[in-house]
Design a protein around this motif. Structure first.
Motif, PDB file in Angstrom:
ATOM      1  N   ARG A  16     -53.405  45.568  28.514  1.00 53.64           N
ATOM      2  CA  ARG A  16     -53.737  46.108  27.190  1.00 53.64           C
ATOM      3  C   ARG A  16     -52.617  45.821  26.191  1.00 53.64           C
ATOM      4  O   ARG A  16     -52.862  45.363  25.076  1.00 53.64           O
ATOM      5  N   ASN A  58     -45.100  54.030  28.241  1.00 52.03           N
ATOM      6  CA  ASN A  58     -46.372  54.724  28.013  1.00 52.03           C
ATOM      7  C   ASN A  58     -46.763  55.595  29.206  1.00 52.03           C
ATOM      8  O   ASN A  58     -47.514  56.556  29.059  1.00 52.03           O
ATOM      9  N   TRP A  59     -46.263  55.253  30.390  1.00 49.55           N
ATOM     10  CA  TRP A  59     -46.568  56.016  31.599  1.00 49.55           C
ATOM     11  C   TRP A  59     -46.047  57.442  31.473  1.00 49.55           C
ATOM     12  O   TRP A  59     -46.660  58.397  31.943  1.00 49.55           O
ATOM     13  N   SER A  97     -48.614  59.528  29.738  1.00 47.98           N
ATOM     14  CA  SER A  97     -49.995  59.262  30.120  1.00 47.98           C
ATOM     15  C   SER A  97     -50.654  60.460  30.798  1.00 47.98           C
ATOM     16  O   SER A  97     -50.015  61.223  31.526  1.00 47.98           O
ATOM     17  N   GLU A 150     -52.533  48.896  31.812  1.00 47.25           N
ATOM     18  CA  GLU A 150     -51.729  49.081  30.601  1.00 47.25           C
ATOM     19  C   GLU A 150     -51.008  47.794  30.208  1.00 47.25           C
ATOM     20  O   GLU A 150     -50.924  47.461  29.027  1.00 47.25           O
ATOM     21  N   ALA A 202     -45.214  49.283  28.492  1.00 45.04           N
ATOM     22  CA  ALA A 202     -46.209  49.881  29.389  1.00 45.04           C
ATOM     23  C   ALA A 202     -45.572  50.983  30.248  1.00 45.04           C
ATOM     24  O   ALA A 202     -46.149  52.051  30.421  1.00 45.04           O
TER      25      ALA A 202
END
Length: 67
Positions: free
Chosen positions: A35, A55-56, A59, A32, A52
């Protein structure tokens, strides 16, 4: 008690470290982070890491989201 009376104690021998299997979070963050950085290369590492990590939370790879 003077300096001559003080004895130095040697540090204990270091244990051999065993390599751990990366957690789901570690594997997610590795991919991530790259990315996020590729999407916006101007981000600092700290900013990209924050995104990131955020975003976890949502996810599919996060074991807390499996119901």
């Amino acid at each position: 008690m003077g300096k001559a009376d003080v004895k130095k104690v040697s540090a204990p021998a270091k244990k051999e470290k065993k390599e751990r299997v990366p957690s789901a979070y570690n594997m997610f963050m590795k991919t991530e982070l790259s990315r996020v950085k590729s999407e916006d290369p101007k981000l600092t590492h700290k900013e990209a890491f924050k995104i990131a990590a955020g975003n976890w939370k949502d996810s599919d790879v996060n074991p807390s989201n499996k119901k």
